[in-house]
Design a protein around this motif. Sequence first.
Motif, PDB file in Angstrom:
ATOM      1  N   ASP A   1      24.816  31.450 -41.482  1.00  0.00           N
ATOM      2  CA  ASP A   1      24.743  29.987 -41.741  1.00  0.00           C
ATOM      3  C   ASP A   1      26.137  29.359 -41.358  1.00  0.00           C
ATOM      4  N   GLY A   2      26.766  29.854 -40.432  1.00  0.00           N
ATOM      5  CA  GLY A   2      27.960  29.291 -40.045  1.00  0.00           C
ATOM      6  C   GLY A   2      29.288  29.664 -40.785  1.00  0.00           C
ATOM      7  N   VAL A   3      28.950  30.847 -41.691  1.00  0.00           N
ATOM      8  CA  VAL A   3      29.892  31.406 -42.308  1.00  0.00           C
ATOM      9  C   VAL A   3      30.284  32.839 -41.855  1.00  0.00           C
ATOM     10  N   TRP A   4      31.440  32.958 -41.394  1.00  0.00           N
ATOM     11  CA  TRP A   4      31.845  34.445 -40.996  1.00  0.00           C
ATOM     12  C   TRP A   4      32.597  35.186 -42.164  1.00  0.00           C
ATOM     13  N   LEU A   5      31.893  36.130 -42.528  1.00  0.00           N
ATOM     14  CA  LEU A   5      32.411  37.024 -43.583  1.00  0.00           C
ATOM     15  C   LEU A   5      32.882  38.177 -43.103  1.00  0.00           C
ATOM     16  N   GLN A   6      34.368  38.610 -43.293  1.00  0.00           N
ATOM     17  CA  GLN A   6      34.930  39.484 -42.909  1.00  0.00           C
ATOM     18  C   GLN A   6      35.949  40.251 -43.955  1.00  0.00           C
ATOM     19  N   GLY A   7      35.608  41.599 -44.260  1.00  0.00           N
ATOM     20  CA  GLY A   7      36.562  42.235 -45.240  1.00  0.00           C
ATOM     21  C   GLY A   7      37.492  42.868 -44.113  1.00  0.00           C
ATOM     22  N   ASP A   8      38.774  42.917 -44.900  1.00  0.00           N
ATOM     23  CA  ASP A   8      39.906  43.640 -44.350  1.00  0.00           C
ATOM     24  C   ASP A   8      40.402  44.929 -44.861  1.00  0.00           C
ATOM     25  N   CYS A   9      41.369  45.529 -44.546  1.00  0.00           N
ATOM     26  CA  CYS A   9      41.629  46.884 -44.984  1.00  0.00           C
ATOM     27  C   CYS A   9      42.601  46.676 -46.067  1.00  0.00           C
TER      28      CYS A   9
ATOM     29  N   LEU B   1      38.056  40.125 -48.958  1.00  0.00           N
ATOM     30  CA  LEU B   1      36.857  39.818 -48.138  1.00  0.00           C
ATOM     31  C   LEU B   1      36.940  38.303 -48.157  1.00  0.00           C
ATOM     32  N   HIS B   2      37.111  37.767 -46.825  1.00  0.00           N
ATOM     33  CA  HIS B   2      37.228  36.324 -46.473  1.00  0.00           C
ATOM     34  C   HIS B   2      35.989  35.852 -45.984  1.00  0.00           C
ATOM     35  N   ALA B   3      35.991  34.477 -46.176  1.00  0.00           N
ATOM     36  CA  ALA B   3      34.693  33.568 -45.690  1.00  0.00           C
ATOM     37  C   ALA B   3      35.437  32.435 -44.753  1.00  0.00           C
ATOM     38  N   TYR B   4      35.063  32.293 -43.499  1.00  0.00           N
ATOM     39  CA  TYR B   4      35.833  31.223 -42.606  1.00  0.00           C
ATOM     40  C   TYR B   4      34.458  30.314 -42.195  1.00  0.00           C
ATOM     41  N   ASP B   5      34.740  29.119 -42.022  1.00  0.00           N
ATOM     42  CA  ASP B   5      33.938  28.068 -41.354  1.00  0.00           C
ATOM     43  C   ASP B   5      33.997  28.424 -40.049  1.00  0.00           C
ATOM     44  N   VAL B   6      32.853  28.645 -39.345  1.00  0.00           N
ATOM     45  CA  VAL B   6      32.744  28.856 -37.854  1.00  0.00           C
ATOM     46  C   VAL B   6      31.881  28.028 -37.293  1.00  0.00           C
ATOM     47  N   ARG B   7      31.384  26.934 -37.802  1.00  0.00           N
ATOM     48  CA  ARG B   7      30.298  25.910 -37.279  1.00  0.00           C
ATOM     49  C   ARG B   7      31.268  25.156 -36.076  1.00  0.00           C
ATOM     50  N   ASN B   8      32.238  24.924 -36.125  1.00  0.00           N
ATOM     51  CA  ASN B   8      32.863  24.538 -34.977  1.00  0.00           C
ATOM     52  C   ASN B   8      34.022  25.579 -34.353  1.00  0.00           C
ATOM     53  N   THR B   9      33.428  26.127 -33.115  1.00  0.00           N
ATOM     54  CA  THR B   9      34.279  27.086 -32.421  1.00  0.00           C
ATOM     55  C   THR B   9      35.344  26.717 -31.604  1.00  0.00           C
TER      56      THR B   9
ATOM     57  N   LEU C   1      37.313  29.357 -46.016  1.00  0.00           N
ATOM     58  CA  LEU C   1      36.510  28.623 -47.231  1.00  0.00           C
ATOM     59  C   LEU C   1      36.901  29.192 -48.467  1.00  0.00           C
ATOM     60  N   TRP C   2      36.995  30.586 -48.584  1.00  0.00           N
ATOM     61  CA  TRP C   2      37.531  31.134 -49.843  1.00  0.00           C
ATOM     62  C   TRP C   2      37.822  32.659 -49.349  1.00  0.00           C
ATOM     63  N   SER C   3      38.585  33.308 -50.271  1.00  0.00           N
ATOM     64  CA  SER C   3      38.658  34.899 -50.307  1.00  0.00           C
ATOM     65  C   SER C   3      38.723  35.252 -51.742  1.00  0.00           C
ATOM     66  N   VAL C   4      38.240  36.671 -51.593  1.00  0.00           N
ATOM     67  CA  VAL C   4      38.052  37.282 -52.661  1.00  0.00           C
ATOM     68  C   VAL C   4      38.821  38.620 -52.978  1.00  0.00           C
TER      69      VAL C   4
ATOM     70  N   ILE D   1      38.159  47.521 -46.908  1.00  0.00           N
ATOM     71  CA  ILE D   1      36.656  47.169 -46.903  1.00  0.00           C
ATOM     72  C   ILE D   1      36.385  47.586 -45.353  1.00  0.00           C
ATOM     73  N   GLU D   2      35.273  48.524 -45.447  1.00  0.00           N
ATOM     74  CA  GLU D   2      35.055  48.927 -44.189  1.00  0.00           C
ATOM     75  C   GLU D   2      33.524  48.657 -43.688  1.00  0.00           C
ATOM     76  N   SER D   3      32.749  48.348 -44.928  1.00  0.00           N
ATOM     77  CA  SER D   3      31.462  47.931 -44.665  1.00  0.00           C
ATOM     78  C   SER D   3      31.275  46.541 -43.822  1.00  0.00           C
ATOM     79  N   THR D   4      30.073  46.437 -43.299  1.00  0.00           N
ATOM     80  CA  THR D   4      29.715  45.027 -42.869  1.00  0.00           C
ATOM     81  C   THR D   4      29.173  44.432 -44.003  1.00  0.00           C
ATOM     82  N   PRO D   5      29.632  43.104 -44.201  1.00  0.00           N
ATOM     83  CA  PRO D   5      28.968  42.423 -45.511  1.00  0.00           C
ATOM     84  C   PRO D   5      27.496  42.369 -45.324  1.00  0.00           C
ATOM     85  N   THR D   6      26.777  42.279 -46.264  1.00  0.00           N
ATOM     86  CA  THR D   6      25.260  42.118 -46.185  1.00  0.00           C
ATOM     87  C   THR D   6      24.839  40.812 -47.130  1.00  0.00           C
ATOM     88  N   VAL D   7      24.307  39.812 -46.302  1.00  0.00           N
ATOM     89  CA  VAL D   7      23.910  38.569 -47.483  1.00  0.00           C
ATOM     90  C   VAL D   7      22.570  38.708 -47.783  1.00  0.00           C
ATOM     91  N   TRP D   8      22.078  38.889 -49.091  1.00  0.00           N
ATOM     92  CA  TRP D   8      20.614  39.014 -49.307  1.00  0.00           C
ATOM     93  C   TRP D   8      20.256  38.313 -50.579  1.00  0.00           C
TER      94      TRP D   8
END
Length: 184
Positions: A122-130, A134-142, A149-152, A158-165
């Motif tokens: 949904d236009g949000v890039w979720l990316q975990g770093d080492c 875990l970061h969330a970026y707004d990529v609706r306008n590339t 947007l937020w980080s935690v 974090i090596e896994s690909t985030p899954t959203v459910w």
Amino acid sequence: MSDEIVEQVRAKYAAAATGSLSGDHAGVRAIAEAFGYSPDELSAVPAEANLGLSCGNPTAFASLKPGETVVDLGCGGGLDVLLAAAKVGPTGRAIGIDRNTGMIRFEKKLPAPLMGSPVIVDGVWLQGDCGGVLHAYDVRNTLVDPPELWSVTLGGCIESTPTVWKGRIYVGTRAGSFFAIGDA
Ligand SMILES: C[S@@+](CC[C@H](N)C(=O)[O-])C[C@H]1O[C@@H](n2cnc3c(N)ncnc32)[C@H](O)[C@@H]1O
């Protein structure tokens, strides 16, 4: 065709995509006009859409009608797909695809190295770093550097690909911890 020729053609198109030629140049406009594009059509699209790659004028022959869907495979800067969009109108769709624009829409440098894959939902890039964040970026306008947007901070790498459910984000770390993150 040999791999060498294919690579040379690809490199030429990539150079065109990142070069400075555009519809602002008289020579580029002259090439397009020679292929039958009218001055009105060329003025109706951004100069950057015309990279001087014209080798035909497909919208002149395609008899496009409002509501139709058009796929322009090999759209380059978008000259034809933008003209097609005007013909199919707001009830139609015009989709431009190019394997090799060479364009960099944005480049993001993150503070820690990355071991995990990104996911975009949904236009949000979720990316975990080492570094365990875990970061969330707004990529609706590339076309802009994606704002965070937020980080935690979860800790570990974090090596896994985030899954959203169902409104929750699930992610694992190298340390073996598993997190389910949500509003409630
Ligand atoms: C002759 S240019 C035409 C560009 C555009 N239609 C115009 O008139 O300005 C051909 C384009 O097709 C792209 N292309 C070539 N092979 C492709 C492929 N297999 N998949 C997607 N695009 C491809 C090239 O990168 C190039 O931008």
